[in-house]
Write an enzyme that holds these catalytic residues in place. Structure first.
Site, PDB file in Angstrom:
ATOM      1  N   ARG A 260       0.832  -1.203   0.000  1.00  0.00           N
ATOM      2  CA  ARG A 260       0.000   0.000   0.000  1.00  0.00           C
ATOM      3  C   ARG A 260       0.868   1.255   0.000  1.00  0.00           C
ATOM      4  O   ARG A 260       1.790   1.375   0.798  1.00  0.00           O
ATOM      5  CB  ARG A 260      -0.913  -0.008   1.240  1.00  0.00           C
ATOM      6  CG  ARG A 260      -1.791  -1.243   1.217  1.00  0.00           C
ATOM      7  CD  ARG A 260      -2.817  -1.253   2.309  1.00  0.00           C
ATOM      8  NE  ARG A 260      -3.619  -2.470   2.194  1.00  0.00           N
ATOM      9  CZ  ARG A 260      -4.611  -2.819   3.009  1.00  0.00           C
ATOM     10  NH1 ARG A 260      -4.932  -2.016   4.013  1.00  0.00           N
ATOM     11  NH2 ARG A 260      -5.277  -3.930   2.827  1.00  0.00           N
TER      12      ARG A 260
ATOM     13  N   ARG B 165       1.933   1.565  10.445  1.00  0.00           N
ATOM     14  CA  ARG B 165       1.491   1.730   9.062  1.00  0.00           C
ATOM     15  C   ARG B 165       2.698   1.506   8.161  1.00  0.00           C
ATOM     16  O   ARG B 165       3.645   2.280   8.170  1.00  0.00           O
ATOM     17  CB  ARG B 165       0.944   3.155   8.888  1.00  0.00           C
ATOM     18  CG  ARG B 165       0.240   3.428   7.578  1.00  0.00           C
ATOM     19  CD  ARG B 165      -0.279   4.865   7.543  1.00  0.00           C
ATOM     20  NE  ARG B 165      -1.339   5.103   8.500  1.00  0.00           N
ATOM     21  CZ  ARG B 165      -2.631   4.819   8.273  1.00  0.00           C
ATOM     22  NH1 ARG B 165      -2.994   4.335   7.122  1.00  0.00           N
ATOM     23  NH2 ARG B 165      -3.532   5.059   9.187  1.00  0.00           N
TER      24      ARG B 165
ATOM     25  N   GLU C 287      -6.353  -1.237  14.229  1.00  0.00           N
ATOM     26  CA  GLU C 287      -7.226  -2.062  13.398  1.00  0.00           C
ATOM     27  C   GLU C 287      -6.436  -3.252  12.863  1.00  0.00           C
ATOM     28  O   GLU C 287      -5.401  -3.075  12.221  1.00  0.00           O
ATOM     29  CB  GLU C 287      -7.760  -1.218  12.234  1.00  0.00           C
ATOM     30  CG  GLU C 287      -8.644  -2.009  11.295  1.00  0.00           C
ATOM     31  CD  GLU C 287      -8.990  -1.224  10.030  1.00  0.00           C
ATOM     32  OE1 GLU C 287      -9.082   0.022  10.109  1.00  0.00           O
ATOM     33  OE2 GLU C 287      -9.149  -1.868   8.980  1.00  0.00           O
TER      34      GLU C 287
ATOM     35  N   SER D 275     -10.776  -6.231   9.122  1.00  0.00           N
ATOM     36  CA  SER D 275     -11.923  -5.519   8.611  1.00  0.00           C
ATOM     37  C   SER D 275     -12.728  -6.572   7.856  1.00  0.00           C
ATOM     38  O   SER D 275     -12.283  -7.077   6.845  1.00  0.00           O
ATOM     39  CB  SER D 275     -11.426  -4.424   7.666  1.00  0.00           C
ATOM     40  OG  SER D 275     -12.352  -3.394   7.556  1.00  0.00           O
TER      41      SER D 275
ATOM     42  N   ARG E 201       0.633  -5.408  12.979  1.00  0.00           N
ATOM     43  CA  ARG E 201      -0.003  -4.790  14.143  1.00  0.00           C
ATOM     44  C   ARG E 201      -0.230  -5.804  15.265  1.00  0.00           C
ATOM     45  O   ARG E 201      -0.137  -5.467  16.441  1.00  0.00           O
ATOM     46  CB  ARG E 201      -1.319  -4.130  13.733  1.00  0.00           C
ATOM     47  CG  ARG E 201      -1.065  -2.898  12.858  1.00  0.00           C
ATOM     48  CD  ARG E 201      -2.341  -2.277  12.352  1.00  0.00           C
ATOM     49  NE  ARG E 201      -2.065  -1.112  11.498  1.00  0.00           N
ATOM     50  CZ  ARG E 201      -2.987  -0.530  10.733  1.00  0.00           C
ATOM     51  NH1 ARG E 201      -4.233  -0.989  10.730  1.00  0.00           N
ATOM     52  NH2 ARG E 201      -2.672   0.522  10.004  1.00  0.00           N
TER      53      ARG E 201
END
Length: 428
Positions: free
Chosen positions: A264, A279, A351, A354, A393
């Site tokens: 990403r 991130r 997070e 999802s 994470r």
RNA sequence: GGAGACGUGGCCGAGCCAGGUUGAAGGCGCUUCCCUGCUAAGGAAGUAACGUCGUAAGGCGUUCGUGGGUUCAAAUCCCACCGUCUCCGCCA
């Protein structure tokens, strides 16, 4: 992609649904107008085609009978019709392309049950587990990048030297922990999900299928020379696995899982969360994925959520589950549950999963249908996806949560089978 | 990267060189029915998707890898691209 028929039949409902996301609805009106024109022109063109077809048959017959003069007259007529047909076709194609490009940029309609609200502040917290802020001791309140550096298990500096900011490198026991998490994430879902290792570079069409293109091109890495995209999630190749196919209802639900690297660009988030693993441009993830009938979708959504949450729970991490507000659901989703873990060192909820129900939005783009066992014809499938385990994470949360006063880190019991006897990362 | 062969319906496979009731022979599979005590064998019929018009029956159109072109007419001729296979080269 939304169903053009639905837009035709009930545009107000579509607009109302999109408004709940805070998305402008002007393109729906535009689509309607173009669609009306497109259909009128197509009908006219089809009539001309039918006429040309008939004339051609007559010409053939006349030539056979040796009546060349009569044939020549018809040929002239047909030639004129042909020119007209060509012009109409061109116009119809342009309109169709315009409609498609508009629709490709329209998000999915949120499910009626999805909570109202436009921002993440409107997300509904469904449950919190194992969380008590006061329970964390001083030795747990150290960010993972500090711990990682001290123990030699995370080397951000050298990763940045070779690849730039927001890349990470795991070393020694840290790399081993990463590998354990991946296997843990895959093995616990082996009972129902087929393991797949798809390509991580895909064609443009494949990215369009999930909804990542054309709208989010800036977020993805693109290799110019070969026109390939680095996948942002395994959801992309998994959606494409059966693109263009018609599945048997008996084969549904079709459950797939994959471990891949995910890439990403994180455009627009420059300077945000740049430290450590919060991130990163490249990370490992185990993705859970399912194609199913509309009737099966609800239960499948719950199943994937449950599997993802259990994986976190069994690692002993404080976590919570959020029911995302309409405005916070990503483009293809109709309803999304997020799982966040609490990382005491950075003092934040992260997070880690999802879980999205995409209704037939992706199936339309990727053209994945099924043949109902009762009745005729074909229907679009529903697609669902969720991170079974997003490694960095979770890695960070483990390192911070399981840090002992002496600086060593004990390993969650659930991971022991994957660590070949390693039960802790010793202090140095 | 070079040379050659090839891409047809759920599958196999004709048709392409000589363009014209070919949405496409034949077979397999599948569905329904008939026959036979059951099964096997045999017989009959059916068996694509999509778009659009229509309450419907049905009509029209599109689709023979994809996109262009030639033609009154293209699965059939021409061009480009994509893909598959074989051989060579390179390579973990």
């Amino acid at each position: 992609m939304l169903d053009i028929k639905l837009i035709r039949n009930d545009p107000e409902a579509v607009k109302a649904a999109l408004a709940r996301r805070g998305e402008p609805t002007s393109s729906i009106d535009e689509v309607l107008e173009l669609d009306t024109r497109m259909r009128a022109i197509s009908t006219e063109r089809d009539d001309i085609r039918a006429e040309v077809k008939q004339i051609s048959e007559q010409v053939g017959a006349l030539h056979k009978d040796g009546k060349a003069d009569d044939a020549a007259a018809l040929q002239t007529t047909s030639r004129e019709l042909g020119d007209k047909e060509k012009a109409l076709t061109e116009e119809a194609n342009e309109l169709q392309a315009a409609i498609r490009s508009l629709l490709l940029n329209v998000s999915n309609m949120p499910a009626p049950e999805a909570p109202d609200g436009l921002t993440e502040d409107d997300n509904v917290e469904l449950r919190v587990e194992d969380f008590d802020l006061a329970s964390y001791a001083e030795h747990q309140r150290v960010p993972h990048w500090g711990i990682g550096e001290d123990l030699g298990i995370l080397d951000v500096d050298r990763a940045v030297r070779m690849s730039g900011s927001m890349f990470a490198m795991y070393r020694g026991a840290g790399a081993r922990l990463l590998r354990a998490l991946i296997n843990y994430g895959l093995d616990r879902n082996r009972d129902a999900f087929e393991e797949v290792r798809p390509p991580t570079m895909v064609k443009t069409d494949t990215m369009v299928g999930t909804g990542h293109l054309p709208k989010f091109a800036d977020d993805a890495y693109h290799l110019e020379r070969d026109d390939l995209w680095a996948i942002p999630t395994a959801e992309v190749p998994l959606t494409s696995m059966v693109a263009g196919e018609i599945l048997d209802e008996g084969d549904l639900p079709l459950r797939l899982m994959a471990h891949t690297s995910c890439y990403r660009r994180e455009a627009g988030s420059a300077g945000k969360d740049t430290r450590g693993l919060l991130r990163v441009h490249e990370f490992d993830k185990v993705e859970l994925y399912a194609f199913c009938t509309p009737d099966q979708a609800q239960a499948m959504h719950m199943e994937i959520l449950e599997r993802a949450e259990n994986a976190i729970r069994d690692l002993g991490l404080a976590h919570r589950v959020l029911d995302l507000a309409c405005g916070d659901i990503s483009g293809a989703g109709a309803r999304t549950y997020d799982i966040e873990v609490f990382a005491p060192g950075v003092d934040r909820w992260l997070e880690v999963s999802s879980v999205s129900w995409c209704t037939d939005f992706q199936a339309r783009r990727a053209n994945v249908r099924y043949r109902p066992s009762e009745g005729k014809g074909t229907e679009f499938v529903h697609s669902l996806n969720g991170s079974g385990l997003a490694v960095p994470r979770v890695w960070a949360a483990i390192v911070e949560t399981y840090r002992r006063p002496d600086g060593s880190i004990c390993m969650p019991e659930a991971l022991h089978p994957y660590l070949g006897g390693m039960t802790e990362i010793p202090a140095v």
